[in-house]
Design a protein around this motif. Sequence first.
Motif, mmCIF file in Angstrom:
data_model
loop_
_atom_site.group_PDB
_atom_site.id
_atom_site.type_symbol
_atom_site.label_atom_id
_atom_site.label_comp_id
_atom_site.label_asym_id
_atom_site.label_seq_id
_atom_site.Cartn_x
_atom_site.Cartn_y
_atom_site.Cartn_z
ATOM 1 N N GLN A 60 0.941 -1.186 0.202
ATOM 2 C CA GLN A 60 0.119 -0.142 0.103
ATOM 3 C C GLN A 60 1.022 1.294 0.038
ATOM 4 N N ARG A 61 1.928 1.179 0.814
ATOM 5 C CA ARG A 61 2.903 2.413 0.727
ATOM 6 C C ARG A 61 3.266 2.630 -0.244
ATOM 7 N N VAL A 62 3.949 1.570 -0.964
ATOM 8 C CA VAL A 62 4.736 1.552 -2.414
ATOM 9 C C VAL A 62 3.476 2.066 -3.303
ATOM 10 N N ALA A 63 2.513 1.477 -3.449
ATOM 11 C CA ALA A 63 1.196 2.189 -4.400
ATOM 12 C C ALA A 63 1.196 3.419 -4.277
ATOM 13 N N PHE A 64 1.111 3.952 -2.972
ATOM 14 C CA PHE A 64 0.650 5.410 -2.541
ATOM 15 C C PHE A 64 1.750 6.454 -3.367
ATOM 16 N N GLY A 65 3.040 5.695 -2.721
ATOM 17 C CA GLY A 65 4.124 6.737 -2.889
ATOM 18 C C GLY A 65 4.525 6.590 -4.519
ATOM 19 N N TYR A 66 4.544 5.490 -5.021
ATOM 20 C CA TYR A 66 4.822 5.495 -6.474
ATOM 21 C C TYR A 66 3.884 5.852 -7.435
ATOM 22 N N SER A 67 2.660 5.997 -6.965
ATOM 23 C CA SER A 67 1.573 6.617 -7.800
ATOM 24 C C SER A 67 1.841 8.128 -7.760
ATOM 25 N N LEU A 68 2.146 8.762 -6.804
ATOM 26 C CA LEU A 68 2.439 9.956 -6.671
ATOM 27 C C LEU A 68 3.770 10.339 -7.513
ATOM 28 N N SER A 69 4.689 9.599 -7.462
ATOM 29 C CA SER A 69 6.028 9.755 -8.257
ATOM 30 C C SER A 69 5.885 9.438 -9.698
ATOM 31 N N ALA A 70 4.747 8.787 -10.137
ATOM 32 C CA ALA A 70 4.532 8.507 -11.535
ATOM 33 C C ALA A 70 4.042 9.691 -12.080
ATOM 34 N N ILE A 71 3.197 10.194 -11.496
ATOM 35 C CA ILE A 71 2.243 11.538 -11.789
ATOM 36 C C ILE A 71 3.313 12.702 -12.070
ATOM 37 N N ALA A 72 3.957 12.704 -10.782
ATOM 38 C CA ALA A 72 4.686 14.087 -10.633
ATOM 39 C C ALA A 72 5.912 13.771 -11.766
ATOM 40 N N GLY A 73 6.429 12.561 -11.640
ATOM 41 C CA GLY A 73 7.709 12.402 -12.358
ATOM 42 C C GLY A 73 7.332 12.668 -14.022
ATOM 43 N N ILE A 74 5.979 12.128 -14.415
ATOM 44 C CA ILE A 74 5.712 12.323 -16.148
ATOM 45 C C ILE A 74 5.635 13.696 -15.975
ATOM 46 N N ALA A 75 4.892 14.483 -15.252
ATOM 47 C CA ALA A 75 4.768 16.026 -15.313
ATOM 48 C C ALA A 75 6.134 16.587 -15.618
ATOM 49 N N LEU A 76 6.925 16.398 -14.491
ATOM 50 C CA LEU A 76 8.193 17.185 -14.674
ATOM 51 C C LEU A 76 8.987 16.551 -15.799
ATOM 52 N N GLY A 77 8.875 15.406 -16.262
ATOM 53 C CA GLY A 77 9.862 15.028 -17.420
ATOM 54 C C GLY A 77 9.324 15.798 -18.600
ATOM 55 N N VAL A 78 7.934 15.884 -18.713
ATOM 56 C CA VAL A 78 7.341 16.599 -19.909
ATOM 57 C C VAL A 78 7.917 18.079 -20.163
ATOM 58 N N LEU A 79 7.840 18.615 -18.929
ATOM 59 C CA LEU A 79 8.192 19.966 -18.659
ATOM 60 C C LEU A 79 9.675 20.271 -19.021
ATOM 61 N N VAL A 80 10.768 19.281 -18.408
ATOM 62 C CA VAL A 80 11.914 19.199 -18.777
ATOM 63 C C VAL A 80 12.316 19.114 -20.108
ATOM 64 N N GLY A 81 11.446 18.021 -20.687
ATOM 65 C CA GLY A 81 11.721 17.610 -22.045
ATOM 66 C C GLY A 81 11.351 18.534 -23.052
ATOM 67 N N GLN A 82 10.205 19.150 -22.749
ATOM 68 C CA GLN A 82 9.813 20.183 -23.894
ATOM 69 C C GLN A 82 10.300 21.710 -23.723
ATOM 70 N N SER A 83 10.680 22.097 -22.705
ATOM 71 C CA SER A 83 11.159 23.361 -22.370
ATOM 72 C C SER A 83 12.630 23.642 -22.244
ATOM 73 N N VAL A 84 13.486 24.217 -22.944
ATOM 74 C CA VAL A 84 14.886 24.328 -22.866
ATOM 75 C C VAL A 84 15.296 24.973 -21.741
ATOM 76 N N TRP A 85 14.494 26.109 -21.307
ATOM 77 C CA TRP A 85 14.926 26.728 -19.989
ATOM 78 C C TRP A 85 14.422 25.990 -18.870
ATOM 79 N N ALA A 86 13.456 25.275 -19.137
ATOM 80 C CA ALA A 86 13.166 24.340 -17.734
ATOM 81 C C ALA A 86 14.431 23.288 -17.496
#
Lengths: 264, 298
Positions: free
Chosen positions: B109-135
Amino acid sequence: MTAYLKLDHIDKVFTRGAATTEVLKDINLTIEKGEYVSIIGHSGCGKSTLLNIIAGLTGATTGGVLLENREVNSPGPDRAVVFQNHSLLPWLTVYENVRLGVDKVFAKTKSRAERDAWVMHNLNLVQMAHARDKRPSEISGGMKQRVGIARALAMEPKVLLLDEPFGALDALTRAHLQDSVMALHQKLGNTILMITHDVDEAVLLSDRIVMMTNGPSARIGEVLEVPLARPRKRLDLATNATYLKCRQRVLEFLYERHRFVEAA
Amino acid sequence: MNMTATKIEVETATPAATIAPVVTLTPKRPPRTEAYARMVRETAVRVIPPLVVIALLTLVWELVCRRAGSALPPPSKVFADTKELIFDPFFDRGGIDKGLFWHLSASLQRVAFGYSLSAIAGIALGVLVGQSVWAMRGLDPLFQVLRTIPPLAWLPLSLAAFRDGQPSAIFVIFITSIWPIIINTAVGIRNIPQDYRNVAAVVQLNPLEFFAKIMIPAAAPYIFTGLRIGIGLSWLAIVAAEMLIGGVGIGFFIWDAWNSSHISEIILALFYVGIIGFVLDRLIAGLGKVVTRGTAQN
């Protein structure tokens, strides 16, 4: 006579740091509705850059593109492009690839069922309806390019831009596809602008051939009318005097007056 | 001359073509028993070698640890000691005296919770960093430094911040698994072919449609690589974190077993941790396979 598509004093300069390269210089061209125009030139002469400028994918440094007397400077479905390497999205099926554009262009004007019928109509035009549920990886190169053409046609573009559409195909498939494009042009009356480096292809398909000089600072060197009646038949043309004369003219331009010099 | 020559070739080619389908048609429907036999054979090829290796290793382990005074128990003793835990994973005597099922499910349960959060935040941040040179310029150096910090080093800080074991453990999972997800997503976004961007531009997809229809499918293979590394790391981190925070969870179960010198229970728990880590990895890999089935180039 009003120009349908007008390229007005287009210059293109690429700047990298302190170094600037002038790729295109003072390109002027008017194309009438329903005309098939080819742009031919040696590789590196900037013909693809010119097509990208017309498509709106690259901006011109000075000058502009007018379509029906209105300036266009961003990409849009009114100038649909058939890319050299087909550029189908590999995670979508043939049908979905065509549907993607149709859904955007006809979002308000066509119902769901009409859009579906329109996609199938266009797949039928290029004889690819049988592969509607296949993915691009499951069909041959020629078939992919057919789907690419269907995708562009389905957007009902005012000008269809072909960027060396047959360049990556083998000779037999290429001939077959050229015949298909000719038949489509005959049937639908599209305005088509095609980039090519194949002299036979240019003469066979075009009403006019625009010959570009070598870069840097490539210009339009010469524009040749191809006064051949349509529909044209590949086999009959092989011995047609007008065809041979046009071909000769283009060859002379490319290989005598503007021989490709290995730059830098 | 040429014309007649090709004509003859065509004529000779036709009979050959009519024979060919007859030949290819026959093996199309093999008898059903043969198909089953092949399936059994293929399964056997995969299953038998690891079974043999496991049997041999168990035998060696048994022989080495059987001697009197051996520090670690042999497999026979492990089984005898932990029979109760193996066959009744669901008992609950209150507190932390629960069956292994409850410990594992608390950890999961802990893993599911923490991992879901990191998947959402990680993909969002990854898209930001991948898309924007300044980011990318701004954030990438930060990520490169932060990702080298060992998971457990975050634990005291998160305990100080959250003042509770549960959110601290989840935070440790989150902060451990997010880096590979960010970095791989960013690489995937940066590697989207210009062709696809051109197609999107010509079709005039708006940013939201571009994100859903081009970006995510095109970057999916990279994203799933990141997700797969991430799930492995979070399972690594949870056991260590639970040892320190206590309560119910497989990590604390192991620590507790060590404190009460139940070595057999530790071995059983390790067995479960390994199996579950493997299953989690396969799960994400399988999900990735389903989602990215069409993304192979050309």
